[in-house]
Design a protein around this motif. Structure first.
Motif, PDB file in Angstrom:
ATOM      1  N   LYS A  32       0.836  -1.212   0.000  1.00 58.07           N
ATOM      2  CA  LYS A  32       0.000   0.000   0.000  1.00 58.07           C
ATOM      3  C   LYS A  32       0.867   1.256   0.000  1.00 58.07           C
ATOM      4  O   LYS A  32       0.652   2.174  -0.793  1.00 58.07           O
ATOM      5  N   GLY A  43       3.147  -4.452   9.118  1.00 56.30           N
ATOM      6  CA  GLY A  43       2.678  -3.553  10.176  1.00 56.30           C
ATOM      7  C   GLY A  43       3.515  -2.290  10.271  1.00 56.30           C
ATOM      8  O   GLY A  43       3.663  -1.709  11.343  1.00 56.30           O
ATOM      9  N   THR A  44       4.039  -1.823   9.132  1.00 53.08           N
ATOM     10  CA  THR A  44       4.877  -0.620   9.120  1.00 53.08           C
ATOM     11  C   THR A  44       4.040   0.643   9.334  1.00 53.08           C
ATOM     12  O   THR A  44       4.339   1.465  10.187  1.00 53.08           O
ATOM     13  N   SER A  88       3.973   1.530  -0.824  1.00 51.72           N
ATOM     14  CA  SER A  88       4.751   1.598  -2.068  1.00 51.72           C
ATOM     15  C   SER A  88       3.900   2.212  -3.179  1.00 51.72           C
ATOM     16  O   SER A  88       4.386   3.033  -3.968  1.00 51.72           O
TER      17      SER A  88
HETATM   18  N1  LIG Z   1       8.313  -7.504  -5.577  1.00 48.36           N
HETATM   19  C1  LIG Z   1       7.520  -6.537  -5.141  1.00 48.36           C
HETATM   20  N2  LIG Z   1       7.628  -6.090  -3.897  1.00 48.36           N
HETATM   21  C2  LIG Z   1       6.813  -5.113  -3.498  1.00 48.36           C
HETATM   22  C3  LIG Z   1       5.843  -4.525  -4.358  1.00 48.36           C
HETATM   23  N3  LIG Z   1       5.173  -3.567  -3.663  1.00 48.36           N
HETATM   24  C4  LIG Z   1       5.726  -3.537  -2.439  1.00 48.36           C
HETATM   25  N4  LIG Z   1       6.703  -4.455  -2.320  1.00 48.36           N
HETATM   26  C5  LIG Z   1       7.544  -4.718  -1.140  1.00 48.36           C
HETATM   27  O1  LIG Z   1       6.723  -5.226  -0.119  1.00 48.36           O
HETATM   28  C6  LIG Z   1       7.174  -4.746   1.163  1.00 48.36           C
HETATM   29  C7  LIG Z   1       6.023  -4.057   1.880  1.00 48.36           C
HETATM   30  O2  LIG Z   1       5.680  -2.904   1.165  1.00 48.36           O
HETATM   31  P1  LIG Z   1       4.887  -1.715   1.835  1.00 48.36           P
HETATM   32  O3  LIG Z   1       4.591  -0.744   0.762  1.00 48.36           O
HETATM   33  O4  LIG Z   1       5.557  -1.224   3.052  1.00 48.36           O
HETATM   34  O5  LIG Z   1       3.548  -2.497   2.247  1.00 48.36           O
HETATM   35  P2  LIG Z   1       2.312  -1.955   3.095  1.00 48.36           P
HETATM   36  O6  LIG Z   1       1.085  -2.568   2.496  1.00 48.36           O
HETATM   37  O7  LIG Z   1       2.329  -0.481   3.185  1.00 48.36           O
HETATM   38  O8  LIG Z   1       2.575  -2.616   4.520  1.00 48.36           O
HETATM   39  P3  LIG Z   1       2.083  -2.143   5.981  1.00 48.36           P
HETATM   40  O9  LIG Z   1       2.328  -0.678   6.112  1.00 48.36           O
HETATM   41  O10 LIG Z   1       2.953  -2.939   6.898  1.00 48.36           O
HETATM   42  O11 LIG Z   1       0.660  -2.498   6.097  1.00 48.36           O
HETATM   43  C8  LIG Z   1       8.340  -3.823   0.872  1.00 48.36           C
HETATM   44  O12 LIG Z   1       9.531  -4.556   1.059  1.00 48.36           O
HETATM   45  C9  LIG Z   1       8.156  -3.461  -0.572  1.00 48.36           C
HETATM   46  O13 LIG Z   1       9.375  -3.130  -1.227  1.00 48.36           O
HETATM   47  C10 LIG Z   1       5.758  -5.021  -5.700  1.00 48.36           C
HETATM   48  O14 LIG Z   1       4.961  -4.595  -6.535  1.00 48.36           O
HETATM   49  N5  LIG Z   1       6.629  -6.040  -6.033  1.00 48.36           N
END
Ligand SMILES: Nc1nc2c(ncn2[C@@H]2O[C@H](COP(=O)(O)OP(=O)(O)OP(=O)(O)O)[C@@H](O)[C@H]2O)c(=O)[nH]1
Ligand SMILES: [Mg+2]
Length: 422
Positions: free
Chosen positions: A229, A249-250, A231
């Motif tokens: 999310k 859980g960031t 990202s």
């Molecule tokens: N290979 C790959 N990795 C991804 C992609 N999008 C995100 N990631 C990786 O997944 C991990 C989590 O990404 P975040 O964007 O922090 O995910 P989030 O949904 O915000 O997570 P929370 O804040 O913990 O809920 C990171 O290491 C990112 O680099 C993608 O499209 N491809």
């Protein structure tokens, strides 16, 4: 009074504005010259410290004699070099000459008090300063030009004419005139009064759209932890606003990012990943995420059954819309142009193009609704005395719309939203 009206130093140029009685005398003394520049024409002058006549800066000096100035008072502008030292030295010199720093919104307040602006235009100026997208600017600019002021003035004129008409009829009927005031009231109901109600109702129709333009369409990004999310938010915002880590859980607080969707304003929300958790901090983040997502105009759900599928760089799926879901990779950017195009279409369907709406703030909407309610109540009366009473109520609400008859607290709340120097 004086204030720095341009952005914070350092900057190329700093504009210090002055307004009020005695301003031209202060300009004469700070420039060390009896001769003022011609009205509304810039002249290069040296500014001096009053105590020892030491030169402080070379500045462009303009004067705007009242009443044809923004505030309606004698005003001036000093366009100085924009360093912190120059700005504070010139401000200190102005204080030494007897001027005082302006309060937030004080220039606009004086413009309102001298009748140069009505309250709907004041609100529009506040929006114009805050505008981030083309559409917000268009809406604020139209309003600042007096669109709603003119409309409300015409409504008020019609109400006053109708009230006068009813009074006149009542006087006639006292004298035993053949046409009874009651039949006359009937005619008003069928004609001008019904037209007035229709015009107010039409103006109110655009209020919901105007609200969307002012605050932006709200788009929440939701899904389980680590879905990507944050990202995705960073890619759409094209900057690193949210923390991204491999740790589930960031994200805890709801992060808000303003987006420009082809000129249409949107507010993108990053939220905490939804899951069962023992951690009270994360649990609070999840509760906030759920609350914000429930009132959003659109939810981009990166979950298993959601409308967006992320990580196609890993799965090998093709980017774009297929199987009823949008496939993207927040990491490589694949599918993001399709997502952005889809969001722009979605936004333009919610904010129709054409004339920006006339009613733009909740205050305006509330007062026009009150006026309309009174006019509709007048439409139901048989008794001309009661009818006239309702019309007076409607005229009063419109008077508050322009700020003619608003209590000090309301005015104070509106002007305090301005920055210093405006
Ligand atoms: N290979 C790959 N990795 C991804 C992609 N999008 C995100 N990631 C990786 O997944 C991990 C989590 O990404 P975040 O964007 O922090 O995910 P989030 O949904 O915000 O997570 P929370 O804040 O913990 O809920 C990171 O290491 C990112 O680099 C993608 O499209 N491809
Ligand atoms: Mg996150």
């Amino acid at each position: 009074m004086f204030a720095l009206s341009s952005g914070p130093p350092p900057a190329g140029v700093a504009v210090i504005r002055l307004s009020g009685t005695g301003v031209f005398d202060i300009v004469r003394r700070i420039t060390g010259s009896r001769r003022l520049p011609p009205a509304r024409e810039a002249r290069l002058r040296t500014l001096y410290r009053p105590a020892d006549h030491a030169p402080l800066d070379q500045a462009l000096v303009l004067i705007f004699p009242g009443p044809n100035s923004f505030t309606g008072e004698d005003s001036a502008e000093l366009h100085c070099h924009g360093s912190p030292a120059t700005v504070s030295a010139v401000q200190a010199a102005l204080s030494a000459l007897g001027a005082r720093p302006a309060e937030a919104g004080e220039f606009t307040r004086r413009a309102f008090e001298s009748g140069r602006l009505d309250l709907t235009q004041v609100e529009a100026l506040s929006d114009l300063i805050a505008a981030e997208t083309d559409l917000q600017r268009d809406q604020a600019l139209a309003q600042a030009g007096g669109r709603l002021r003119d409309l409300a003035e015409s409504w008020r004129d019609q109400l006053v004419a109708l009230m006068a008409d009813i009074e006149a009829q009542l006087d006639f009927s006292d004298e035993g005139d053949v046409e009874s005031a009651g039949t006359h009231a009937e005619a008003l109901r069928a004609g001008p009064l019904a037209a007035l109600a229709a015009s107010m109702a039409t103006a109110l129709e655009g209020a919901a759209i105007a609200e969307r333009i002012r605050h932006g369409l709200v788009i929440a990004v939701t899904g389980p932890p680590n879905a990507g999310k944050s990202s995705l938010i960073n890619s759409l915002a094209r900057r690193d606003v949210a923390i991204v880590t491999p740790h589930a859980g960031t994200t805890r607080d709801v992060i808000e990012v303003h987006l420009d969707l082809g000129g249409l304003p949107a507010l993108l929300l990053d939220t905490a990943g939804l899951r069962e958790t023992e951690d009270p901090i994360e649990a609070e983040g999840i509760a906030r995420a759920r609350a914000r997502a429930s009132t959003a105009d659109l939810v981009l759900d990166l979950g298993p059954g959601g409308n967006v599928v992320n990580r196609i760089d890993e799965s090998g799926d093709a980017p774009g819309f297929h199987s009823g879901r949008l496939h993207i990779s927040a990491r490589t950017g694949a599918g993001l142009p399709e997502l952005e195009a889809w969001l722009a279409d979605w936004a333009s369907a919610r904010i129709p193009s054409g004339e920006p709406p006339a009613v733009t703030t909740a205050r305006q909407q509330h007062l026009i609704e009150a006026a309309l309610e009174a006019v509709r109540s007048a439409l139901l009366h048989r008794d001309p005395v009661l009818m006239a009473e309702d019309l007076r109520t409607a005229a009063h609400a419109l008077g508050r719309l322009s700020g003619r008859i608003d209590p000090e607290v309301v005015l104070g709340a509106i002007f305090s939203r301005f920055c210093i120097g405006k």
